[in-house]
Scaffold this motif. Structure first.
Motif, PDB file in Angstrom:
ATOM      1  N   ARG A  48      32.321  39.805  38.897  1.00 44.62           N
ATOM      2  CA  ARG A  48      32.605  40.817  38.052  1.00 44.62           C
ATOM      3  C   ARG A  48      33.990  41.432  38.037  1.00 44.62           C
ATOM      4  N   LEU A  49      34.729  41.231  39.304  1.00 43.40           N
ATOM      5  CA  LEU A  49      35.850  41.704  39.540  1.00 43.40           C
ATOM      6  C   LEU A  49      37.101  40.610  39.043  1.00 43.40           C
ATOM      7  N   ALA A  50      36.885  39.507  38.826  1.00 41.76           N
ATOM      8  CA  ALA A  50      37.503  38.487  38.299  1.00 41.76           C
ATOM      9  C   ALA A  50      37.648  38.847  36.975  1.00 41.76           C
ATOM     10  N   ALA A  51      36.705  39.088  36.359  1.00 38.25           N
ATOM     11  CA  ALA A  51      36.561  39.198  34.885  1.00 38.25           C
ATOM     12  C   ALA A  51      37.311  40.522  34.467  1.00 38.25           C
ATOM     13  N   ALA A  52      37.145  41.567  35.272  1.00 46.57           N
ATOM     14  CA  ALA A  52      37.990  42.786  35.085  1.00 46.57           C
ATOM     15  C   ALA A  52      39.268  42.682  35.381  1.00 46.57           C
ATOM     16  N   ARG A  53      39.750  42.025  36.079  1.00 46.95           N
ATOM     17  CA  ARG A  53      41.429  41.294  36.508  1.00 46.95           C
ATOM     18  C   ARG A  53      41.852  40.821  35.182  1.00 46.95           C
TER      19      ARG A  53
END
Length: 181
Positions: free
Chosen positions: A167-172
Motif C-alpha cells: 500500500r505504501l509503495a503504491a501511495a509513494r
C-alpha cells in the motif's frame, strides 16, 4: 464535509473494484458513512508523509493497533473535506503544524477490518499525501500514537499491518506523480 463532494471525488477516480466498492459504500451510507458514530463501518481520512526526495516516510506507532502506520483518523464535524481531515490528523499526530497536502487528490483507498481495542469494526480509509523535511522537529504525539519516526521506504519496521508495504509503495508512486505535475 459534504457527502456529494466525496461521491464526486470517488467517481472521478479510475474505475476499479476497490474504487467501485468505496463509491457504493458512500452512496449507500449517505452522510452517516462519514460519521464516527454512523455505525460499525465508516470513512476515515489518512495522510502518507514523505521526505521531499521520497526516500523516507514518516509513520506513527498506533497504540491500539500496536503497529506502525500512516497518520489518519475519523472525520470531525468541523472538517470541510476528507482531505482536510487527513491533514488535521497528520498535523495533530506528527506535531508538524504547517504540514500541507501535495494536493486534495485521493492517492489511496483501503478498507480494513479492525480488531481488539477499537469501537468500530472497519474503516473505509481515503488517503492523501504530504511532504515534510525529515529534520523537522517532531514534538507532539497524540493519545492514539505512542511514537512518531522517519523510516527509509525500503526498510520499514517489522510491526506494520499486513499489506502495508504494498500500500505504501503504491501511495509513494501516486504522490511522486502528483509532485511532478
Amino acid at each position: 464535509m459534504r457527502h456529494d463532494d466525496l461521491i464526486h471525488d470517488l467517481a472521478a477516480l479510475r474505475s476499479s473494484a476497490v474504487r467501485d466498492s468505496f463509491h457504493a459504500f458512500v452512496r449507500g451510507g449517505g452522510d452517516t458513512a462519514l460519521r464516527r458514530d454512523g455505525g460499525a463501518e465508516h470513512v476515515t481520512g489518512s495522510c502518507f508523509v514523505f521526505s521531499p526526495d521520497f526516500t523516507q516516510v514518516l509513520l506513527c506507532f498506533h497504540g491500539k493497533g500496536q503497529f506502525w502506520v500512516q497518520f489518519g483518523g475519523h472525520i470531525e464535524p468541523g472538517d470541510p473535506s476528507i482531505a482536510a481531515a487527513a491533514r488535521r490528523e497528520a498535523r495533530e499526530e506528527s506535531g508538524i503544524s504547517d504540514l500541507a497536502l501535495l494536493s486534495t487528490g485521493i492517492i489511496d483507498l483501503d478498507r480494513h477490518d479492525l480488531n481488539g481495542g477499537f469501537a468500530c469494526s472497519a474503516h473505509w480509509d481515503i488517503g492523501f499525501a504530504a511532504l515534510a523535511d525529515p529534520t523537522t522537529s517532531l514534538t507532539a504525539v497524540s493519545e492514539e500514537s505512542e511514537d512518531v519516526r522517519w523510516f527509509p521506504v525500503g526498510a520499514l519496521p517489522a510491526e506494520i499491518p499486513d499489506g502495508f508495504a504494498k500500500r505504501l509503495a503504491a501511495a509513494r508512486v501516486a504522490a511522486m506523480q502528483i509532485s511532478v505535475v
